[in-house]
Scaffold this active site. Sequence first.
Site, PDB file in Angstrom:
ATOM      1  N   GLU B  37     -31.081 -43.809   6.709  1.00  0.00           N
ATOM      2  CA  GLU B  37     -30.065 -44.112   5.698  1.00  0.00           C
ATOM      3  C   GLU B  37     -28.730 -44.420   6.371  1.00  0.00           C
ATOM      4  O   GLU B  37     -28.286 -43.646   7.224  1.00  0.00           O
ATOM      5  CB  GLU B  37     -29.895 -42.906   4.761  1.00  0.00           C
ATOM      6  CG  GLU B  37     -31.148 -42.600   3.970  1.00  0.00           C
ATOM      7  CD  GLU B  37     -31.178 -41.167   3.427  1.00  0.00           C
ATOM      8  OE1 GLU B  37     -30.150 -40.475   3.466  1.00  0.00           O
ATOM      9  OE2 GLU B  37     -32.261 -40.742   2.975  1.00  0.00           O
ATOM     10  N   LEU B  66     -32.636 -44.199  -0.180  1.00  0.00           N
ATOM     11  CA  LEU B  66     -32.342 -42.783  -0.007  1.00  0.00           C
ATOM     12  C   LEU B  66     -33.588 -41.951  -0.336  1.00  0.00           C
ATOM     13  O   LEU B  66     -33.736 -41.459  -1.459  1.00  0.00           O
ATOM     14  CB  LEU B  66     -31.176 -42.406  -0.932  1.00  0.00           C
ATOM     15  CG  LEU B  66     -30.365 -41.162  -0.595  1.00  0.00           C
ATOM     16  CD1 LEU B  66     -29.088 -41.148  -1.417  1.00  0.00           C
ATOM     17  CD2 LEU B  66     -31.139 -39.881  -0.806  1.00  0.00           C
ATOM     18  N   GLU B  68     -36.225 -39.427   2.043  1.00  0.00           N
ATOM     19  CA  GLU B  68     -36.698 -38.971   3.361  1.00  0.00           C
ATOM     20  C   GLU B  68     -38.210 -39.096   3.493  1.00  0.00           C
ATOM     21  O   GLU B  68     -38.725 -39.384   4.576  1.00  0.00           O
ATOM     22  CB  GLU B  68     -36.244 -37.536   3.610  1.00  0.00           C
ATOM     23  CG  GLU B  68     -34.735 -37.382   3.812  1.00  0.00           C
ATOM     24  CD  GLU B  68     -33.941 -37.504   2.517  1.00  0.00           C
ATOM     25  OE1 GLU B  68     -34.533 -37.406   1.430  1.00  0.00           O
ATOM     26  OE2 GLU B  68     -32.709 -37.691   2.597  1.00  0.00           O
ATOM     27  N   GLN B  90     -30.465 -38.019   7.987  1.00  0.00           N
ATOM     28  CA  GLN B  90     -29.002 -37.931   8.064  1.00  0.00           C
ATOM     29  C   GLN B  90     -28.497 -36.530   8.408  1.00  0.00           C
ATOM     30  O   GLN B  90     -27.609 -36.379   9.233  1.00  0.00           O
ATOM     31  CB  GLN B  90     -28.433 -38.392   6.736  1.00  0.00           C
ATOM     32  CG  GLN B  90     -26.999 -38.821   6.804  1.00  0.00           C
ATOM     33  CD  GLN B  90     -26.674 -39.722   5.628  1.00  0.00           C
ATOM     34  OE1 GLN B  90     -26.594 -39.240   4.497  1.00  0.00           O
ATOM     35  NE2 GLN B  90     -26.516 -41.001   5.871  1.00  0.00           N
ATOM     36  N   PHE B  91     -29.061 -35.528   7.762  1.00  0.00           N
ATOM     37  CA  PHE B  91     -28.842 -34.121   8.127  1.00  0.00           C
ATOM     38  C   PHE B  91     -30.212 -33.468   8.054  1.00  0.00           C
ATOM     39  O   PHE B  91     -30.975 -33.757   7.127  1.00  0.00           O
ATOM     40  CB  PHE B  91     -27.886 -33.423   7.151  1.00  0.00           C
ATOM     41  CG  PHE B  91     -26.453 -33.858   7.293  1.00  0.00           C
ATOM     42  CD1 PHE B  91     -25.574 -33.165   8.112  1.00  0.00           C
ATOM     43  CD2 PHE B  91     -25.992 -34.977   6.618  1.00  0.00           C
ATOM     44  CE1 PHE B  91     -24.245 -33.571   8.244  1.00  0.00           C
ATOM     45  CE2 PHE B  91     -24.669 -35.401   6.745  1.00  0.00           C
ATOM     46  CZ  PHE B  91     -23.789 -34.696   7.561  1.00  0.00           C
ATOM     47  N   PHE B  96     -36.508 -31.879   3.985  1.00  0.00           N
ATOM     48  CA  PHE B  96     -37.575 -31.244   3.202  1.00  0.00           C
ATOM     49  C   PHE B  96     -38.270 -32.160   2.195  1.00  0.00           C
ATOM     50  O   PHE B  96     -39.469 -32.003   1.972  1.00  0.00           O
ATOM     51  CB  PHE B  96     -37.054 -29.942   2.576  1.00  0.00           C
ATOM     52  CG  PHE B  96     -36.585 -28.986   3.636  1.00  0.00           C
ATOM     53  CD1 PHE B  96     -37.508 -28.405   4.496  1.00  0.00           C
ATOM     54  CD2 PHE B  96     -35.248 -28.745   3.842  1.00  0.00           C
ATOM     55  CE1 PHE B  96     -37.092 -27.575   5.525  1.00  0.00           C
ATOM     56  CE2 PHE B  96     -34.822 -27.915   4.878  1.00  0.00           C
ATOM     57  CZ  PHE B  96     -35.748 -27.330   5.716  1.00  0.00           C
ATOM     58  N   PRO B  97     -37.597 -33.116   1.555  1.00  0.00           N
ATOM     59  CA  PRO B  97     -38.369 -34.044   0.713  1.00  0.00           C
ATOM     60  C   PRO B  97     -39.421 -34.829   1.503  1.00  0.00           C
ATOM     61  O   PRO B  97     -40.366 -35.350   0.919  1.00  0.00           O
ATOM     62  CB  PRO B  97     -37.293 -34.989   0.154  1.00  0.00           C
ATOM     63  CG  PRO B  97     -36.032 -34.199   0.206  1.00  0.00           C
ATOM     64  CD  PRO B  97     -36.157 -33.345   1.443  1.00  0.00           C
ATOM     65  N   HIS B 137     -25.664 -28.800   5.071  1.00  0.00           N
ATOM     66  CA  HIS B 137     -25.292 -29.591   6.254  1.00  0.00           C
ATOM     67  C   HIS B 137     -25.160 -28.702   7.486  1.00  0.00           C
ATOM     68  O   HIS B 137     -24.412 -29.022   8.394  1.00  0.00           O
ATOM     69  CB  HIS B 137     -23.956 -30.314   6.019  1.00  0.00           C
ATOM     70  CG  HIS B 137     -23.928 -31.175   4.804  1.00  0.00           C
ATOM     71  ND1 HIS B 137     -23.721 -30.680   3.548  1.00  0.00           N
ATOM     72  CD2 HIS B 137     -24.112 -32.506   4.659  1.00  0.00           C
ATOM     73  CE1 HIS B 137     -23.756 -31.665   2.660  1.00  0.00           C
ATOM     74  NE2 HIS B 137     -23.999 -32.784   3.309  1.00  0.00           N
TER      75      HIS B 137
END
Lengths: 365, 332
Positions: B37, B66, B68, B90-91, B96-97, B137
Amino acid sequence: MDIKPFTAEPIRVLAYDGTPVENVDRLGIGKDDWLKMYRWLVFARAVDDRGYILVRQGRAGFYAQIAGQEASQVGSALPLHKEDWMYPDHRSQGSMLVKGLSAAEWFGHVLGKMLDPTQGRLMPHGPGRNDLHIVPPSSTVGNKITEAVGTAMAQRIKKRKEVTITYLGDGATSEGDFHVGMNFAAVYQAPVIIFVQNNQYAISMRTEQQTHTKTIAEKAKAYGMDGYLVDGNDILAVYLVTKHCADKARAGGGPSLIEAYTYRYGPHSSADDDTRYRPKGELEMWRTQRDPVTRMRKFLETKGLWSEDQEQKLQADVKAQVAKAMEEAEKSPAPEPITVLDYAYEQLTPHLEWERRELAAELGV
Amino acid sequence: MATVQATKQTQLTMVQALQSALVEEMERDEDVVILGEDIGPRGGVFLITEGLIDKFGADRVIDTPLAEAGIIGAAVGMAMYGLKPIAEIQFIDFIFPGFDLLVSEAAKIRYRSAGQFGVPMVIRSPYGGGVRGGSYHSQSPESYFVATPGLKVVVPSNPYDAKGLLIASVRDPDPVVFMEPKKIYRAIKSDVPAGTYEVPLGKAALTREGKHVSIITYGAMVHVALEAADAMAKEGVEVEVLDLRTLQPYDTDAIMHTIAKTGHVVLLQEAPRIGGYTGEIAAFIAENGVEYLEGPIVRVAGWDTAFPYALEKAYMPNAQRVIRGIKKTLNF
């Protein structure tokens, strides 16, 4: 034949009784193709029937039959080229056989022998074969769509005229990964076919309990993708719709969703009791009035291309092929216990080397 | 044992070192692609992929929707096909998704295909606290990945290692979760050679030699360990610091070597203690090196709570907490 997305009724070439409802002489496929399709249907059913017996004999731990879905499976795999990629789901042996998996390998897989391309690692819902571009399926259904889209993106990046097909059932369309995969496929215009076999049940849950849309095909609209509803028990229709989508993808036209409306005769798996949820008479209706194998046979008969003698000869040939394949699978050795640590990584890590020594001591080898 | 020996060249931050690894690998091999992303014109939220889309084009620097699961799933499909994808999450708190695609698919396809399919991919992702990011984050979820056979897990602690480990990860035939300590992305510089080099996976680095007690740690916590070591030196205690660099597979020889030398060990991680990664190291030492121990194995970790926002200083292990740990094992 004009193949249109988002029809209210399933696209159909043959009526339930095998009578053509389209001009079959203008489909771009002829007599030899029809005969080949019928032979594949009979072969896929015979292999599957034999495989299921292994569970009933106590020689296998699990089996998901394809019975009733042969036209969807064979019809969608026949238009694929050798180099195309296939992502089967856990009930795809009909498609895998057409793509090149041998019946002996299938039985070897069910029995967990070395002939099994997974060498006894994956429960018998389908092995992968890298050289045939068949990826091993997954039981967390729906997640393979995103992978299939990745493969299709790679095919496009490498500028190859190939397509990827991914199989799933009606239940898998409820998963988040279905949405993610559909969206990625459309955003990147990936050359992928998302092929949903709507056999009307996800274990016990009927399609109308699974989704509030009338069809699964119409979901494609929300992603900017064409969705085709096809009679999944009509092999001619399944073949033509899949070929249409494959040709489109090869020409840079992007992804498609196909919903093949079909019916599963068996329980979800050998561990399921489908008498608990199926309405009385439903199964018999599909078996006697809408069977995909019988429908194609009747079509061939109406065209004067098939006789009782030919049928008996085909059944005998297929029986012999299946018996030979089973014999080959039975002769194949079981995997050696010491190999259980292999293939976790390309090479054993130091820790796995230590575990290998432990296991060797345990096994006395 | 590998130690950090930068021989020449520029002082770079970890951000710059990581970018240099990406550029060199993409120049070397046209099958290397990156996806994630905001990695295109935006350059990634930490600017690690800044300018790469201009250099390599949108077919190889792929900005994604967007999702994951889509990023990881697509990378798996690309890797099986023959590309070498480097996916950016990104973080790592957002991974988890896509967890199922990582632990059920990327990690296990080689095994369940009996070696027919490999998934040579890297998932790069910033992890860890100290940036006022709150629990979405700041987390350190390495123990989930380490507990999944089939994955390799790498955590650099300095710019030199970051570049060499990332290059080694891209060239590795198996999927690698590459966790980047975002707190020190720009906080420290080290000499980083311009050319290509690998820091081998599975090899720890002896960051500081000492003879009284060993701190075994990784990532951003290496710097907390060094701070504690400086403080202890003033009290005449010589602290050895072992930077694991790769958590799976880990360097058992280096661990045995340091505990045999000092007889005292403090295990330091930023993640919560229960089920945390250093529990594995503690168990390994207890099983294989108990004869060397002259005090208890002490773990210093984050608290067993979610990661807080305004309270993060109270949450994260610091030098004082490490020093208390050192004294606990030394004064046994």
